[in-house]
Design a protein around this motif. Sequence first.
Motif, PDB file in Angstrom:
ATOM      1  N   HIS A   1      13.537  -8.804   0.502  1.00  0.00           N
ATOM      2  CA  HIS A   1      13.443  -7.957   1.690  1.00  0.00           C
ATOM      3  C   HIS A   1      13.103  -6.521   1.316  1.00  0.00           C
ATOM      4  O   HIS A   1      12.364  -5.853   1.999  1.00  0.00           O
ATOM      5  CB  HIS A   1      14.728  -7.989   2.514  1.00  0.00           C
ATOM      6  CG  HIS A   1      15.828  -7.160   1.950  1.00  0.00           C
ATOM      7  ND1 HIS A   1      16.466  -7.529   0.801  1.00  0.00           N
ATOM      8  CD2 HIS A   1      16.352  -5.993   2.352  1.00  0.00           C
ATOM      9  CE1 HIS A   1      17.370  -6.606   0.527  1.00  0.00           C
ATOM     10  NE2 HIS A   1      17.318  -5.661   1.448  1.00  0.00           N
TER      11      HIS A   1
ATOM     12  N   TRP B   1       8.564  -8.237  11.400  1.00  0.00           N
ATOM     13  CA  TRP B   1       8.581  -8.063   9.941  1.00  0.00           C
ATOM     14  C   TRP B   1       7.426  -8.794   9.251  1.00  0.00           C
ATOM     15  O   TRP B   1       7.242  -8.638   8.047  1.00  0.00           O
ATOM     16  CB  TRP B   1       9.930  -8.510   9.349  1.00  0.00           C
ATOM     17  CG  TRP B   1      10.382  -9.876   9.774  1.00  0.00           C
ATOM     18  CD1 TRP B   1      10.043 -11.060   9.217  1.00  0.00           C
ATOM     19  CD2 TRP B   1      11.300 -10.176  10.847  1.00  0.00           C
ATOM     20  NE1 TRP B   1      10.665 -12.092   9.874  1.00  0.00           N
ATOM     21  CE2 TRP B   1      11.453 -11.578  10.878  1.00  0.00           C
ATOM     22  CE3 TRP B   1      12.000  -9.393  11.790  1.00  0.00           C
ATOM     23  CZ2 TRP B   1      12.271 -12.229  11.807  1.00  0.00           C
ATOM     24  CZ3 TRP B   1      12.821 -10.051  12.704  1.00  0.00           C
ATOM     25  CH2 TRP B   1      12.951 -11.438  12.713  1.00  0.00           C
TER      26      TRP B   1
ATOM     27  N   LYS C   1      16.421  -8.554   8.093  1.00  0.00           N
ATOM     28  CA  LYS C   1      15.743  -7.299   8.450  1.00  0.00           C
ATOM     29  C   LYS C   1      15.803  -7.096   9.967  1.00  0.00           C
ATOM     30  O   LYS C   1      16.011  -5.990  10.449  1.00  0.00           O
ATOM     31  CB  LYS C   1      14.277  -7.336   8.002  1.00  0.00           C
ATOM     32  CG  LYS C   1      14.102  -7.034   6.536  1.00  0.00           C
ATOM     33  CD  LYS C   1      12.634  -6.800   6.230  1.00  0.00           C
ATOM     34  CE  LYS C   1      12.009  -8.056   5.685  1.00  0.00           C
ATOM     35  NZ  LYS C   1      10.591  -7.918   5.358  1.00  0.00           N
TER      36      LYS C   1
ATOM     37  N   SER D   1      20.607  -7.464   0.741  1.00  0.00           N
ATOM     38  CA  SER D   1      20.549  -7.414   2.209  1.00  0.00           C
ATOM     39  C   SER D   1      21.954  -7.289   2.791  1.00  0.00           C
ATOM     40  O   SER D   1      22.166  -6.569   3.768  1.00  0.00           O
ATOM     41  CB  SER D   1      19.929  -8.678   2.787  1.00  0.00           C
ATOM     42  OG  SER D   1      18.648  -8.880   2.303  1.00  0.00           O
TER      43      SER D   1
END
Length: 328
Positions: free
Chosen positions: A277, A220, A17, A47
């Motif tokens: 994620h 995050w 991320k 991802s």
Amino acid sequence: MAGQAFVTLATNNNYAKGAMVLGKSLRNHKTSRKLVALIGPRVAETSRAVLRKIYDEVQLVDVLDSGDMAHLAMMKRPDLGVTFTKLHCWTLTHYSKCVFMDADTMVVSNIDELFAREELSAAPDPGWPDCFNSGVFVFQPSYETYRKLLTACMEQGSFDGGDQGVLNSFFSDWATADISRHLPFIYNLSSIAIYTYLPAFKQYGHNAKVVHFLGKLKPWDYVYDATSKSVKGQTSGMQPNYLLQWWDVFSSSVVPLMKEEYSEQPFYTACSEDNSHVEAAQMQLSHPTPSLQISSQERKQRWEQGHADYLGMDSFANIEKKLDSFLK
Ligand code: UDP
Ligand code: GLC
Ligand code: MN
């Protein structure tokens, strides 16, 4: 310029991320260089697909781990042994020069001028300024250097258990040999410095070009409310404006790519580890909770240390739900 690239590393979905935001921030500030993401096998396909939309190259690499718990414990960061994986960046010999950037960095203006610098250029580490911080550095890919670095890792190890220790021992004349290899601090501004020297931050902070969210807690790990554009809970140790900027890039430039890739179903019903994620993004953006949201990695660590959240996320009902989803 085709022969030059920005390079980052993500061995798991959380750091992925970070890599997404970093890549988008470089694109938003119109870099003319290529973007390369090195990833570990634990980065989920979901991802990877988003990273491929942002980066010119997404390259799978073997994870190298120092396994040096004694030195890592001194930094209170047992998770940083895998930063040895960073050394793979020297194998990108199809580029003549590169700038490595940690996945927890973000650019706030164009920094293509860094390619005028030579190996090894980096900014001082805020904790020990005679060492450079290895979160941002200019280097020249070379198999010979790569081999020598691996030898150094095996023979001398790293004084901090991570890449920064071994790199500082290897490029040991950085502090004294050539001032042009000292990048100004504005290319690697970390929150630590803001708190230890606030007047300097007030004087020079507006010139910052790269923000580095150095430390255990990362952007995050927070909960963001996209409607009010605010971060929930305490933002201890982090400059709130930069944290909001990170989340602004994430919600405005990264989430649309996630949605585009996974349209409705998986995006809204993610429950497997592979989708963690997306799940985190969804939870953090759509269902903000008042408390600090912890990452699944950190949660796992707490669980392993015997600090399970029995009444909350680790409740029996949730564990049962998870098991059911695996058995289906
Ligand atoms: N990293 C990673 N997986 C990990 C830990 C670190 O991919 O589990 C990579 C990532 O690029 C990260 C860098 O190594 O930005 C250095 O770690 P970190 O930024 O957490 O260290 P700090 O800057 O906080 O000392
Ligand atoms: C540091 C650097 C990071 C590096 C770590 C381990 O604090 O910010 O880039 O990976 O130390 O050496
Ligand atoms: Mn970092």
